[in-house]
Write a protein that holds these residues in place. Structure first.
Motif, PDB file in Angstrom:
ATOM      1  N   ALA A   1       0.501  -1.210  -0.321  1.00 26.55           N
ATOM      2  CA  ALA A   1      -0.032   0.355  -0.130  1.00 26.55           C
ATOM      3  C   ALA A   1       1.330   1.455  -0.016  1.00 26.55           C
ATOM      4  CB  ALA A   1      -1.001  -0.100   1.022  1.00 26.55           C
ATOM      5  N   GLU A   2       2.194   1.648   1.085  1.00 25.49           N
ATOM      6  CA  GLU A   2       2.768   2.294   1.153  1.00 25.49           C
ATOM      7  C   GLU A   2       3.769   3.153   0.149  1.00 25.49           C
ATOM      8  OE1 GLU A   2       2.034   4.878   2.842  1.00 25.49           O
ATOM      9  OE2 GLU A   2       0.659   3.756   3.889  1.00 25.49           O
ATOM     10  N   ARG A   3       4.463   1.379  -0.696  1.00 26.87           N
ATOM     11  CA  ARG A   3       4.833   1.692  -2.065  1.00 26.87           C
ATOM     12  C   ARG A   3       6.927   1.864  -1.427  1.00 26.87           C
ATOM     13  NH1 ARG A   3       2.797   0.271  -6.270  1.00 26.87           N
ATOM     14  NH2 ARG A   3       4.766   0.948  -7.792  1.00 26.87           N
ATOM     15  N   VAL A   4       6.787   1.558  -0.187  1.00 26.77           N
ATOM     16  CA  VAL A   4       7.854   1.938   0.665  1.00 26.77           C
ATOM     17  C   VAL A   4       9.945   0.746   0.064  1.00 26.77           C
ATOM     18  CG1 VAL A   4       6.905   1.611   3.013  1.00 26.77           C
ATOM     19  CG2 VAL A   4       7.832  -0.425   2.035  1.00 26.77           C
ATOM     20  N   ASP A   5      10.085   1.473   0.041  1.00 29.77           N
ATOM     21  CA  ASP A   5      11.474   1.493  -1.099  1.00 29.77           C
ATOM     22  C   ASP A   5      12.452  -0.047   0.130  1.00 29.77           C
ATOM     23  OD1 ASP A   5      11.907   3.295  -2.818  1.00 29.77           O
ATOM     24  OD2 ASP A   5      12.170   4.401  -1.124  1.00 29.77           O
ATOM     25  N   VAL A   6      11.846   0.025   1.287  1.00 34.59           N
ATOM     26  CA  VAL A   6      13.162  -1.114   2.592  1.00 34.59           C
ATOM     27  C   VAL A   6      12.305  -1.230   3.684  1.00 34.59           C
ATOM     28  CG1 VAL A   6      14.880  -1.268   3.324  1.00 34.59           C
ATOM     29  CG2 VAL A   6      15.759   0.052   1.545  1.00 34.59           C
TER      30      VAL A   6
ATOM     31  N   ARG B   1       6.765  -7.361  -5.273  1.00 33.08           N
ATOM     32  CA  ARG B   1       7.234  -6.350  -5.371  1.00 33.08           C
ATOM     33  C   ARG B   1       8.060  -6.497  -6.458  1.00 33.08           C
ATOM     34  NH1 ARG B   1       6.841  -1.315  -2.462  1.00 33.08           N
ATOM     35  NH2 ARG B   1       7.245  -0.339  -4.556  1.00 33.08           N
ATOM     36  N   GLY B   2       8.561  -7.385  -5.989  1.00 39.66           N
ATOM     37  CA  GLY B   2      10.642  -7.488  -7.022  1.00 39.66           C
ATOM     38  C   GLY B   2      11.593  -6.891  -5.913  1.00 39.66           C
ATOM     39  N   ASP B   3      12.632  -6.031  -7.489  1.00 38.30           N
ATOM     40  CA  ASP B   3      13.770  -5.111  -6.593  1.00 38.30           C
ATOM     41  C   ASP B   3      12.936  -3.883  -6.385  1.00 38.30           C
ATOM     42  OD1 ASP B   3      15.484  -6.896  -7.484  1.00 38.30           O
ATOM     43  OD2 ASP B   3      15.590  -6.155  -9.290  1.00 38.30           O
TER      44      ASP B   3
ATOM     45  N   SER C   1      17.595  -8.667   1.109  1.00 34.89           N
ATOM     46  CA  SER C   1      18.933  -7.856   1.097  1.00 34.89           C
ATOM     47  C   SER C   1      19.522  -8.000   1.588  1.00 34.89           C
ATOM     48  CB  SER C   1      18.803  -6.552  -0.148  1.00 34.89           C
ATOM     49  OG  SER C   1      17.700  -6.954  -1.399  1.00 34.89           O
ATOM     50  N   GLY C   2      19.461  -8.480   2.855  1.00 34.68           N
ATOM     51  CA  GLY C   2      19.697  -7.860   3.758  1.00 34.68           C
ATOM     52  C   GLY C   2      20.241  -8.843   5.457  1.00 34.68           C
ATOM     53  N   TYR C   3      20.922  -8.910   6.272  1.00 36.88           N
ATOM     54  CA  TYR C   3      20.436  -9.850   7.453  1.00 36.88           C
ATOM     55  C   TYR C   3      21.699  -9.177   8.253  1.00 36.88           C
ATOM     56  CZ  TYR C   3      19.505 -14.286  10.427  1.00 36.88           C
ATOM     57  OH  TYR C   3      18.432 -14.988  11.413  1.00 36.88           O
TER      58      TYR C   3
ATOM     59  N   ALA D   1      19.686   0.847  -3.017  1.00 34.87           N
ATOM     60  CA  ALA D   1      20.171   0.974  -4.154  1.00 34.87           C
ATOM     61  C   ALA D   1      20.959  -0.079  -4.656  1.00 34.87           C
ATOM     62  CB  ALA D   1      21.742   2.104  -3.413  1.00 34.87           C
ATOM     63  N   GLY D   2      20.404  -1.565  -3.977  1.00 40.80           N
ATOM     64  CA  GLY D   2      20.562  -2.723  -4.412  1.00 40.80           C
ATOM     65  C   GLY D   2      22.120  -3.487  -4.621  1.00 40.80           C
ATOM     66  N   THR D   3      22.180  -2.990  -3.202  1.00 44.34           N
ATOM     67  CA  THR D   3      23.711  -3.356  -2.847  1.00 44.34           C
ATOM     68  C   THR D   3      22.868  -4.626  -0.947  1.00 44.34           C
ATOM     69  OG1 THR D   3      24.876  -1.723  -2.773  1.00 44.34           O
ATOM     70  CG2 THR D   3      25.681  -3.172  -0.914  1.00 44.34           C
TER      71      THR D   3
END
Length: 225
Positions: free
Chosen positions: A51-56, A79-81, A106-108, A127-129
């Motif tokens: 709903a919020e279309r968040v990045d992270v 939402r994929g990438d 994408s992280g832990y 940024a994709g890292t």
């Protein structure tokens, strides 16, 4: 971070209200980061991320109802990438780390141990890292060494200079800090950064985690730097 960089919207997911409040206060004081919302369970996280279309999404692991692994799987499938999920948990476990990565995380990060890395990891994830806590990265690399597949393309090793191979070798053996790698090799931190960047570019890899895994698969972790 510069004024031209886009704002990163973040969803905080944790069943502990006090933990959520602490994270929110830290993020709200950080430039270029906007807290888009909070959730106390995985099911709400999936709904809000869409709903919020968040990045992270900062995702806890153990929550009532849907846990962090299943929520991560659904968010990344949906939402994929366009949305990155970073697990933020107190769990230090090979199994959970592998499950999180397989679910698309994408992280832990480990609560308490990696608190000073929270802001750069959020920006990097957007940024994709990918970033794995130094507390659990060696466990993953040991697992790879125990069941190592044959190198897909041995000729790739020849793309790297001897100095670059030494840096990758230490990184893939679990020495994840630039400072520690520099001390091991008796070089400057800037030299380590330059050689790491060169290896990433030559191998067409996106981040240090991928580079460490590539090094382990190709046996660089067993070579004497």
């Amino acid at each position: 971070m510069t004024a031209d960089d886009p704002e990163v919207s973040v969803l905080i997911v944790d069943d502990n209200r006090t933990v959520r409040r602490g994270i929110r206060l830290r993020l709200e004081n950080a430039r270029g980061i906007r807290v888009a919302g909070e959730a106390s369970n995985g099911q709400d996280a999936v709904v809000l991320a869409r709903a919020e279309r968040v990045d992270v999404v900062l995702m806890d692991l153990h929550m009532p109802g849907m846990d962090g692994i299943e929520a991560t799987r659904r968010i990344t499938a949906d939402r994929g990438d366009r949305c990155r999920v970073v697990l933020l948990t107190s769990e230090v476990s090979d199994a959970f780390l592998v499950d999180a990565l397989e679910a698309g995380a994408s992280g832990y990060l480990v609560k308490g141990h990696d608190s000073d890395q929270l802001l750069p990891v959020i920006r990097g994830a957007a940024a994709g890292t990918a970033t794995i806590s130094p507390l659990v990265a060696p466990r993953l690399l040991r697992e790879l060494r125990e069941a190592r597949p044959a190198p897909a393309d041995p000729a790739q090793l020849e793309l790297l200079t001897a100095a670059e191979r030494r840096v990758v070798g230490l990184l893939s053996s679990g020495v994840t800090s630039n400072d520690d790698i520099a001390r091991h090799l008796c070089v400057s931190v800037n030299t380590v950064r330059t050689q790491t960047a060169a290896a990433l570019r030559k191998l067409h890899l996106d981040d240090r985690t991928q580079l460490a895994l590539w090094g382990a698969r190709n046996g660089l972790d067993r070579r004497n730097p």
